[in-house]
Write an enzyme that holds these catalytic residues in place. Structure first.
Site, short mmCIF file in Angstrom:
data_model
loop_
_atom_site.label_atom_id
_atom_site.label_comp_id
_atom_site.label_asym_id
_atom_site.label_seq_id
_atom_site.Cartn_x
_atom_site.Cartn_y
_atom_site.Cartn_z
N ASN A 70 0.85 -1.20 0.00
CA ASN A 70 0.00 0.00 0.00
C ASN A 70 0.88 1.24 0.00
O ASN A 70 2.08 1.16 0.30
CB ASN A 70 -0.88 0.04 1.26
N HIS A 87 6.76 21.69 17.48
CA HIS A 87 5.33 21.92 17.24
C HIS A 87 4.88 23.24 17.88
O HIS A 87 4.02 23.94 17.35
CB HIS A 87 4.55 20.73 17.83
N HIS A 213 1.22 22.87 25.89
CA HIS A 213 2.13 22.60 24.77
C HIS A 213 3.35 23.52 24.83
O HIS A 213 4.48 23.09 24.61
CB HIS A 213 1.41 22.85 23.43
ZN LIG Z 1 -0.17 16.73 18.22
#
Ligand SMILES: [Zn+2]
Length: 263
Positions: A70, A87, A213
């Site tokens: 795949n 991030h 975060h």
């Molecule tokens: Zn994330």
């Protein structure tokens, strides 16, 4: 198997692993902490695409043998995945730069499932961490801290899991996670290896400033999101192995996480 385990113990013994957590695979249960990637994998409502698997081959070839293959494509942040420090921190580590000591380490599980059941916008507090430490001891440097909210019972019902599943709109999300004061204690005072949670984010769903975060990323602490089976881990004593796809320059990536739990 024993040889392999010795290697793991050696790899993580750099001050992080206590004697009680030197695990013999024969005396451990392996718990899968990852959801499978598939058509029903939950992604952030604003994600432009989801996980896609396209069949390239499946069946008998002209030479007579069976062959399957795949091709896949997926946003980094969906399903069980890693958040790399980049991030939420300019100059933070990218996925392939995260030291393995942060991804293979002893784990503790802080259970706030009861509070989250009563309040789906619950944020784990500094007091929740201190209460945990009163019973189980101070969280050691280099520990992977997992927050159990009980939310994986909603998986993969996106509306129940995220609080809202309107495509393109992330303004009405509602689910529990870490609070900023708990994150500061864990990241800045306890120097934990990583923060993990069984919801879609290490910040709660209503967050608009993503404080947890940012607190974690600022210290190069990665996040582990959309974990499952945290109810099968003890409050302390498990060893977590959380290895993401090693994406060069990645801001995160699909994650296969497992825990070794002493029998
Ligand atoms: Zn994330």
């Amino acid at each position: 198997m024993k040889v392999l385990m010795t290697a793991v113990v050696l790899a993580v013994s750099a001050g992080f692993l206590t004697a009680a957590q030197s695990l013999d695979l024969a005396r451990s249960t392996i718990v899968d902490l990852s959801h499978a990637y598939g058509p029903s994998t939950v992604f952030w409502p604003t994600s432009p695409t989801k996980f896609e698997l396209e069949r390239l081959a499946f069946g008998r070839t002209e030479a007579g043998y069976f062959y399957a293959a795949n091709t896949l494509s997926t946003p980094e942040h969906g399903g069980t995945h890693l958040d790399a420090p980049i991030h939420f921190a300019e100059g933070g580590q990218t996925t392939e730069q995260i030291p393995l000591e942060r991804l293979i380490a002893p784990a503790v599980v802080i259970d706030v499932a009861e509070r989250a059941a009563a309040d789906r916008d619950y944020r784990a507090t500094r007091d929740d961490v201190l209460r945990f430490e009163k019973v189980h001891g101070t969280i050691a440097r280099g520990t992977i801290v997992l927050l159990r909210t009980g939310w994986s019972r909603h998986w993969p019902d996106a509306k129940a899991y995220l609080g809202d599943d309107t495509p393109g709109d992330a303004s009405k999300l509602s689910f529990p996670s870490f609070g900023a004061d708990a994150a500061r204690l864990l990241v800045e005072e306890r120097s934990v290896a990583a923060l993990g949670v069984d919801t879609a984010s290490i910040d709660y769903g209503r967050s608009t400033d993503f404080q947890v975060h940012r607190i974690a990323a600022a210290r190069n602490v990665p996040g582990l999101e959309n974990l499952t089976n945290l109810d099968r881990l003890p409050p302390r004593g498990a060893l977590v192995i959380a290895l993401p796809m090693k994406i060069e320059g990645g801001s995160g990536g699909p994650l296969r996480a497992v825990a070794l739990v002493p029998k």
